[in-house]
Design a protein around this motif. Structure first.
Motif, mmCIF file in Angstrom:
data_model
loop_
_atom_site.group_PDB
_atom_site.id
_atom_site.type_symbol
_atom_site.label_atom_id
_atom_site.label_comp_id
_atom_site.label_asym_id
_atom_site.label_seq_id
_atom_site.Cartn_x
_atom_site.Cartn_y
_atom_site.Cartn_z
ATOM 1 N N LYS A 2 0.742 -0.781 -0.108
ATOM 2 C CA LYS A 2 0.091 0.093 0.279
ATOM 3 C C LYS A 2 0.564 1.453 -0.042
ATOM 4 O O LYS A 2 2.408 1.106 0.343
ATOM 5 C CB LYS A 2 -1.141 0.379 0.997
ATOM 6 N N ASN A 3 -0.276 2.765 -0.101
ATOM 7 C CA ASN A 3 0.809 3.792 -0.075
ATOM 8 C C ASN A 3 0.360 4.981 0.020
ATOM 9 O O ASN A 3 0.215 5.809 0.328
ATOM 10 C CB ASN A 3 1.083 4.791 -1.553
ATOM 11 N N TYR A 4 -1.004 3.873 1.921
ATOM 12 C CA TYR A 4 -1.385 4.723 2.416
ATOM 13 C C TYR A 4 -1.643 4.014 4.049
ATOM 14 O O TYR A 4 -1.217 2.944 4.040
ATOM 15 C CB TYR A 4 -2.834 4.916 1.903
ATOM 16 N N ILE A 5 -1.847 4.986 4.589
ATOM 17 C CA ILE A 5 -1.485 4.720 5.970
ATOM 18 C C ILE A 5 -3.288 5.228 6.712
ATOM 19 O O ILE A 5 -3.662 5.996 6.369
ATOM 20 C CB ILE A 5 -1.308 4.718 6.733
ATOM 21 N N ASN A 6 -3.741 4.744 8.304
ATOM 22 C CA ASN A 6 -5.120 4.984 8.609
ATOM 23 C C ASN A 6 -4.384 5.366 10.053
ATOM 24 O O ASN A 6 -4.029 4.899 10.956
ATOM 25 C CB ASN A 6 -6.000 3.326 8.891
ATOM 26 N N LEU A 7 -3.809 6.464 10.029
ATOM 27 C CA LEU A 7 -3.841 7.734 10.904
ATOM 28 C C LEU A 7 -4.354 8.094 12.421
ATOM 29 O O LEU A 7 -4.919 9.491 11.340
ATOM 30 C CB LEU A 7 -2.262 8.781 10.037
ATOM 31 N N ARG A 8 -5.049 7.889 12.577
ATOM 32 C CA ARG A 8 -6.471 8.310 13.608
ATOM 33 C C ARG A 8 -7.633 8.264 13.339
ATOM 34 O O ARG A 8 -7.594 9.626 13.007
ATOM 35 C CB ARG A 8 -5.424 9.256 14.515
ATOM 36 N N THR A 9 -7.475 7.807 12.357
ATOM 37 C CA THR A 9 -9.341 7.506 11.708
ATOM 38 C C THR A 9 -8.658 8.274 10.301
ATOM 39 O O THR A 9 -9.852 8.448 9.277
ATOM 40 C CB THR A 9 -10.184 7.505 11.947
ATOM 41 N N GLU A 10 -7.216 8.928 9.435
ATOM 42 C CA GLU A 10 -7.405 9.800 8.405
ATOM 43 C C GLU A 10 -6.543 8.729 7.565
ATOM 44 O O GLU A 10 -5.654 8.015 8.099
ATOM 45 C CB GLU A 10 -7.001 10.743 8.870
#
Length: 696
Positions: A591-599
């Motif tokens: 992936k090239n995204y993360i779930n950072l504090r629901t964002e």
């Protein structure tokens, strides 16, 4: 001795441009607002501007400028006295007069003659002004010459005019001021005082040793007399006594401006025989206050000045030198740490703070308020709206927002294109607006503010908004995109900035050729800025321009990727995290995204972007979260180096067009570090994320 007036003329041109700009803004404000208590002061301000330009132009012999401003001043005096209203036709006439006056001043300053077209326009404007004058003189009679009849005169005035010793060196000749005064008054009597020389003060041909006492009759007020000497007031002592104060005793008080009161007494006696036959009083006492040197008076005048004009080139050189000082300071600080000498390290830390203060102070010297640029568009909005038969009101918010003068000069043209397009394509005609349930007058708003280390300029209208289906169809027709290409709303809006794009049905003098908006995007991006478009059909559009605060020296944040150092503006950094703490090894690969504090936060691996094959352990990588405007993304880097004072150096033509790179800087070690374009990096990360989502 011939006096070099080039420096004085340059100053006159600069000040005249400011006066004409203020005059134009005042006229536009009068047109846009209801008449009231403020209108009287506004008219007085316009009158002062015209009168000052006329007086200064007369000193340099700029006859065409004097001709135009004289007749404009005559009509405006009627308005001031309440004998005439400032109608829209008269207001438009003064706007045209301001335009031509600036052209004539620039021509005269360059020792050039007006063209036949400009002379015709001068005659035409004089004729239009003449229609407002009660007498039946022809327009040509309004040309001012030394033989022109003087205004009605009555009271006796006195002027003590003492130029300082360096006035000739400063490019100012005292005699034109007296000559100009002679054209404005009657019965002018002049007595010249010559400072005596002795062996201790040898004669200097470039110094001024003259002083002048003048008596005359005029019906003008003291302010008008002061404006005759406006251009030389900082290089001379000028004492003006109006009729109610003009007595022999009062005039004698001016002896304090002369080194020898006895000589002043003799000069005064010669002067007052014709206009002031009163018996002379006792000579003024010869004490220290009275015999104070003229230069002391001059010194006080200089200390009262709060502003100083400085050439932009000198400021640029100062900024460059401060930048080199920052680089040298970083190098010296590095060497100090290598020695391990605590006393030296402490001294260098203090020096570094001082250099930082000098840097901030020097950058502030080049900061100017954007309101001056915004005000220039009042005339543009007025003229374009009139040409298109539309009613448009311009609202300005945040005029006191400051930005680098370099940006002011380069952002003016992009704003001009956007405003003209907003009036032409965005805001409807009064009939169309009323039919749509809107007010007949369209609203155009210019807004500026600071946000996260950037300056944001918004141009918003309440017009019909962008027709995205029409934009998409025209883009496909012009071959800008393929019919199979899927675009989001924001991407469709940005198509208006593509070269050659236009939805206009016909070419007009304002738009339709497909040039202009692409220039906007190119100019803004050349300043390391970005452009966004937000539009709702039927409600209006908003174009957002985001620029860095300065191009020269920034507070940077440095990190390492591979064996190289990179820098980004510190203001764009939100936070830094250890990558392995927020994402697993498997997620990093797929992936090239993360779930950072629901964002959902897209990120980009700079190793992959720059093609660096050497790998490093996942647990050692860091995630730098950056923000530009409303957009956020993460940058995966190898290691963090911390804050760094960054002097921005251009990369040259060879590197023009390189994506995600905006410049370079020199580190204390002498090594070059690349400065990254955060806006481009964020857009790249978001694009990669969206493409990945489409595949799934």
């Amino acid at each position: 001795m011939s006096v070099d007036l080039s420096a004085a003329i340059t100053t006159f041109v600069s000040e005249s441009k400011e006066l004409l700009a203020d005059m134009e803004n005042s006229l536009l404000d009068m047109e846009a607002s209801d008449a009231g208590a403020d209108q009287e002061e506004t008219i007085n301000a316009i009158f002062r501007a015209i009168h000052t330009i006329k007086g200064s132009a007369g000193l340099f012999g700029f006859d065409y400028v004097v001709s135009l401003t004289h007749i404009a001043e005559t009509v405006l005096d009627d308005v001031r006295n309440g004998n005439r209203e400032m109608s829209k036709a008269l207001l438009s006439l003064y706007l045209e007069t301001g335009d031509l006056c600036e052209e004539l001043i620039l021509l005269a300053a360059s020792d050039s003659e007006p063209s036949a077209q400009q002379l015709t326009q001068l005659t035409d404007l004089s004729g239009q002004f003449h229609e407002f004058i009660d007498d039946a003189a022809s327009p040509q009679d309004n040309i001012v010459t030394s033989d022109s009849p003087k205004l009605p005169q009555n009271g006796i005035w006195f002027v003590c005019f003492v130029p300082n010793e360096n006035v000739l060196r400063n490019g100012l000749d005292p005699f034109p001021f007296i000559h100009f005064l002679n054209n404005e008054v009657t019965e002018l009597e002049v007595a010249t005082n010559v400072v005596p020389l002795n062996a201790q003060t040898p004669y200097d041909p470039e110094s001024c040793y003259l002083a002048f006492l003048m008596l005359f009759r005029t019906s003008q007020n003291k302010e008008a007399i002061e404006e005759v000497f406006e251009f030389i007031k900082n290089d001379a002592v000028i004492e003006i006594l109006p009729p109610e104060q003009c007595s022999y005793d009062a005039i004698q008080a001016c002896a304090r401006y002369f080194p020898e009161p006895s000589q002043f007494q003799s000069t005064l006696s010669q002067l007052t025989q014709s206009l002031l036959p009163n018996e002379p009083s006792a000579p003024a006492p010869d004490d220290d206050p009275i015999t104070a040197p003229i230069k002391d008076k001059k010194k006080n005048k200089l200390h009262s000045s709060k502003t100083l004009r400085v050439e932009a080139m000198k400021l640029d050189r100062l900024i460059d030198q401060v930048g080199e000082m920052v680089i040298t300071g970083a190098r010296t600080n590095l060497l100090a740490h290598e020695t391990g000498n605590e006393t030296l390290i402490e001294a260098m830390a203090l020096l570094e703070r001082l250099v930082e203060n000098i840097r901030d102070s020097s950058l502030k010297l080049r900061m100017v308020q954007i309101g001056e640029t915004f005000n220039k568009f009042k005339r543009v909005v007025r003229d374009v709206a009139d040409e298109l038969g539309k009613e448009v009101e311009l609202n300005i918010i945040g005029a006191d927002t400051e930005l680098d003068k370099t940006f002011v000069e380069k952002v003016s043209d992009p704003l001009m294109h956007i405003i003209r397009n907003a009036i032409d394509h965005g805001i409807e005609t009064p009939d169309e607006r009323v039919a749509a349930g809107k007010s007949a007058c369209g609203q155009l708003t210019l807004k500026a503010y600071h946000d996260s280390g950037s300056i944001v300029i918004e141009i918003q209208d309440d017009g019909q908004g962008l027709d995205q289906s029409k934009i998409l169809a025209r883009a496909i027709e012009n071959g800008l995109i393929s019919a199979e290409h899927s675009l989001q709303d924001k991407e469709i809006n940005l198509l208006i900035f593509e070269p050659g794009f236009s939805t206009a049905a016909a070419v007009t003098s304002i738009s339709g050729r497909g040039v202009g908006m692409d220039v906007v995007k190119r100019n803004v991006e050349s300043l390391r800025g970005s452009v966004e478009v937000d539009s709702t059909k039927g409600l209006g559009s908003k174009i957002i321009i985001r620029l860095p605060l300065t191009l020269s020296i920034i507070d940077g944040f440095m990190f390492t990727v591979g064996d190289e150092d990179y820098v980004i503006p510190l203001d764009t950094v939100v936070e830094c995290l250890e990558l392995h703490e927020v994402v697993s090894e498997s997620d990093i690969q797929d992936k090239n995204y993360i779930n950072l504090r629901t964002e959902v936060l897209p990120f980009i691996r700079l190793r992959s972007l720059f093609g660096i094959e050497q790998q490093i352990e996942h647990t050692k990588e860091s995630l730098v979260i950056v923000q530009f405007g409303t957009l956020r993304a993460g940058l995966v880097v190898d290691s963090l180096q911390g804050e760094f004072q960054t002097v921005v150096k251009p990369l040259g033509r060879l590197f023009e067009g390189l994506k995600c790179i905006s410049g370079a800087t020199i580190l204390g070690s002498g090594k070059v570090a690349i400065i990254l374009d955060v806006s481009a990096l964020i857009r790249t990360a978001i694009t990669m994320y969206e493409q990945l989502e489409l595949k799934h």
